[in-house]
Design a protein around this motif. Structure first.
Motif, PDB file in Angstrom:
ATOM      1  N   GLN A 204       1.028  -1.421  -0.264  1.00  0.00           N
ATOM      2  CA  GLN A 204      -0.204  -0.382  -0.268  1.00  0.00           C
ATOM      3  C   GLN A 204       0.471   1.073  -0.029  1.00  0.00           C
ATOM      4  OE1 GLN A 204      -2.648  -0.373   3.496  1.00  0.00           O
ATOM      5  NE2 GLN A 204      -3.441   1.991   2.360  1.00  0.00           N
ATOM      6  N   TYR A 205       1.600   1.430   1.052  1.00  0.00           N
ATOM      7  CA  TYR A 205       2.670   2.521   0.903  1.00  0.00           C
ATOM      8  C   TYR A 205       3.352   2.559  -0.527  1.00  0.00           C
ATOM      9  CZ  TYR A 205       5.724   5.525   3.132  1.00  0.00           C
ATOM     10  OH  TYR A 205       6.857   6.559   3.651  1.00  0.00           O
ATOM     11  N   ASP A 207       2.932   2.036  -3.331  1.00  0.00           N
ATOM     12  CA  ASP A 207       1.891   2.092  -4.665  1.00  0.00           C
ATOM     13  C   ASP A 207       1.544   3.706  -4.143  1.00  0.00           C
ATOM     14  OD1 ASP A 207       1.739  -0.069  -5.579  1.00  0.00           O
ATOM     15  OD2 ASP A 207      -0.625  -0.353  -4.789  1.00  0.00           O
ATOM     16  N   LEU A 208       1.340   3.530  -3.365  1.00  0.00           N
ATOM     17  CA  LEU A 208       1.189   5.905  -2.532  1.00  0.00           C
ATOM     18  C   LEU A 208       1.827   6.387  -2.916  1.00  0.00           C
ATOM     19  CD1 LEU A 208      -0.282   5.254   1.113  1.00  0.00           C
ATOM     20  CD2 LEU A 208      -1.876   6.304  -1.426  1.00  0.00           C
ATOM     21  N   GLU A 209       3.512   5.914  -3.210  1.00  0.00           N
ATOM     22  CA  GLU A 209       4.962   6.653  -3.523  1.00  0.00           C
ATOM     23  C   GLU A 209       4.744   7.190  -4.956  1.00  0.00           C
ATOM     24  OE1 GLU A 209       8.003   4.124  -1.385  1.00  0.00           O
ATOM     25  OE2 GLU A 209       8.240   5.785  -0.837  1.00  0.00           O
ATOM     26  N   ARG A 211       2.703   6.806  -7.032  1.00  0.00           N
ATOM     27  CA  ARG A 211       2.080   8.046  -7.230  1.00  0.00           C
ATOM     28  C   ARG A 211       1.826   9.179  -7.042  1.00  0.00           C
ATOM     29  NH1 ARG A 211      -4.539   5.958  -4.971  1.00  0.00           N
ATOM     30  NH2 ARG A 211      -4.965   8.373  -5.882  1.00  0.00           N
ATOM     31  N   ILE A 252      -2.625  11.803  -0.888  1.00  0.00           N
ATOM     32  CA  ILE A 252      -1.829  10.667  -0.368  1.00  0.00           C
ATOM     33  C   ILE A 252      -0.645  11.136   0.352  1.00  0.00           C
ATOM     34  CG2 ILE A 252       0.235   9.392  -1.967  1.00  0.00           C
ATOM     35  CD1 ILE A 252      -1.734   9.533  -5.031  1.00  0.00           C
ATOM     36  N   LYS A 255      -1.992  10.168   3.231  1.00  0.00           N
ATOM     37  CA  LYS A 255      -2.205   8.740   3.801  1.00  0.00           C
ATOM     38  C   LYS A 255      -0.689   8.648   4.306  1.00  0.00           C
ATOM     39  CE  LYS A 255      -6.143   7.730   0.741  1.00  0.00           C
ATOM     40  NZ  LYS A 255      -6.909   7.608  -0.336  1.00  0.00           N
ATOM     41  N   MET A 256       0.024   8.651   3.115  1.00  0.00           N
ATOM     42  CA  MET A 256       1.689   8.121   3.794  1.00  0.00           C
ATOM     43  C   MET A 256       2.261   8.806   4.793  1.00  0.00           C
ATOM     44  SD  MET A 256       3.682   8.258   0.135  1.00  0.00           S
ATOM     45  CE  MET A 256       4.909   7.834   0.399  1.00  0.00           C
TER      46      MET A 256
END
Lengths: 313, 156
Positions: A204-205, A207-209, A211, A252, A255-256
């Motif tokens: 998950q982390y 993917d956020l990175e 994006r 984002i 979230k991170m």
């Protein structure tokens, strides 16, 4: 799919450039969640712990209780920077975003350093969120005192109180001190139950990175485009797009930050119950004498049953 | 004497032996009525509301003394749920018998009953006086009447 209507007939070269950027922007927006291709986007940076931090501090020695909690999260890549997210400022999804990325997060725009970090990283360490539960029994009247001790211990280890009820308390402790905290807590009373779970949020982390990196690159290109935009409609169009990208970036980043905070501080729940009193039973060591059944028939006829049955002669 | 003489005396002897069976008399307490034609008991009386007094005479077999029979009876009653109100007490009749008396209680179907037992032992017989009834009815003059009856026991 979003369609842009651009004015035609003026400054064809600028328009062509704008159209090219917007088209590429749209394409980037559609594939924001996808891992970047080698040619279109910069490589994803490694997890924060790998990218910027040195080796994590050695975990505290396990207690002699025989129970071995998992290795300190720092060993597995949880962020353990010198300045973890402060409890009060631990930016969750609703927290105020901090200004700029934390020290543990590599700057996605610094493509060279990110690429270098990726290249030198031997493996992607997982980002784990640890949760521990402990149930202990104490003497009557010591419940509140024990709960206080839990909070004091958490604070002494750099943690903080997350919640408290009559017979339970939740504290967050730095993940690097998780094992240490658990060992100390086990000594507060008679342990009735203990459990530790680890939630792997690495994917998950990551993917956020990815994006975030793409969105920042897009924002950079839009800013360049804005500087060269000629007409007001073009400027407005690009600014609207910039706003949208900026909002996504903030979301984002939030979230991170939340994930990093959760990984940096493990949640420990301690339930405290009163130890049931041991009732001393008085055991008769000498059993009653054995009743002898004499072979005398009329003895069994003695008593009220026959006496009061007046019709029985 | 003719041959018929023994045949005439035999029934008379049988009647005489029957008359020689165990006999006991007690002073029937006030409010009690003696019941006749008893087979198991040599004496039995009762009040109209269900308090009874009886005397039974059993053979002293196996041959035992007062201690033996008092313990045998006490053990039997305890085994079936009678609880002594206190220790056994010596009791003496006006006729010179010495015995042992114990008072018990017993709960049946939620009702509490009282039961008195006195035992006397002679060479050939064990004399057992039983008295009891619902606790609510063994009160007033009844207990004193029963005690007086026990002490008036004569056996023969």
């Amino acid at each position: 799919m979003r369609t842009l209507h651009l004015p035609s007939g003026r400054c064809p070269r600028a328009l062509a450039t704008l159209a090219f950027y917007l088209a590429s922007l749209l394409a980037t927006g559609c594939s924001a969640a996808m891992p970047p291709s080698a040619s279109a986007a910069p490589p994803s940076p490694p997890p924060p712990s790998m990218a910027a931090d040195g080796p994590p501090p050695a975990p505290a020695a396990a207690s002699g209780s025989g129970y071995a909690p998992p290795s300190a999260p720092s060993e597995r890549g949880a962020p353990t920077g010198p300045a973890p997210v402060a409890p009060g400022n631990a930016a969750g999804p609703r927290g105020a975003p901090s200004k700029g990325p934390p020290a543990t997060t590599p700057r996605p725009t610094d493509k060279a350093s990110a690429t270098a970090a990726s290249a030198t990283a031997p493996a992607v360490a997982p980002l784990l969120i640890y949760t521990g539960d402990l149930s202990v029994q104490v003497e009557d009247g010591e419940v509140a005192l024990t709960l206080d001790k839990v909070v004091e211990l958490a604070e002494s280890l750099g943690g903080y109180l997350a919640g408290r009820k009559d017979t339970s308390v939740q504290v967050r402790v730095p993940s690097a001190r998780f094992r240490d905290a658990f060992s100390h807590l086990e000594k507060l009373g008679e342990v009735m139950h203990r459990s530790v779970t680890a939630d792997d949020v690495s994917e998950q982390y990551s993917d956020l990175e990815v994006r975030l990196t793409n969105l920042r690159a897009t924002r950079q290109r839009l800013q360049e485009l804005l500087a060269r935009a000629g007409g007001i409609p073009d400027v407005l169009q690009v600014e609207r797009e910039l706003e949208r990208v900026a909002a996504e970036i903030e979301q984002i980043e939030g979230k991170m930050r939340f994930l990093r905070s959760r990984a940096a501080f493990s949640l420990l729940t301690v339930n405290v119950a009163v130890r049931p009193r041991t009732v001393a039973k008085v055991v008769e060591t000498t059993p009653p004498p054995v009743q002898v059944d004499l072979p005398i028939d009329w003895l069994s006829r003695i008593g009220l049953g026959r006496l009061l049955n007046l019709r029985d002669r | 004497m003719t041959m018929k003489t023994p045949m005439l005396w035999a029934p008379l002897l049988l009647l005489a032996c029957a008359a020689c069976g165990p006999r006991a008399t007690v002073q029937t307490p006030s409010g009690f009525a003696e019941l006749e034609d008893q087979q198991e008991y040599v004496y039995r009386a009762a009040t109209a509301d269900g308090v009874a007094l009886s005397v039974r005479a059993e053979k002293n077999q196996p041959h035992g003394n007062l201690d033996f029979w008092a313990l045998a009876l006490d053990g039997q009653l305890r085994r079936v749920g009678y609880a002594p109100e206190g220790p056994a007490a010596e009791v003496h009749t006006q006729s010179g018998l010495s015995g042992r008396e114990t008072r018990y209680t017993r709960v049946e179907n939620g009702r509490k009953y009282r039961f008195w037992l006195a035992v006397f032992v002679t060479e050939r017989r064990v004399w057992v006086v039983e008295a009891g009834g619902d606790e609510e009815r063994v009160k007033g003059a009844v207990p004193a009447g029963i005690q007086k009856a026990i002490e008036s026991l004569t056996v023969g």
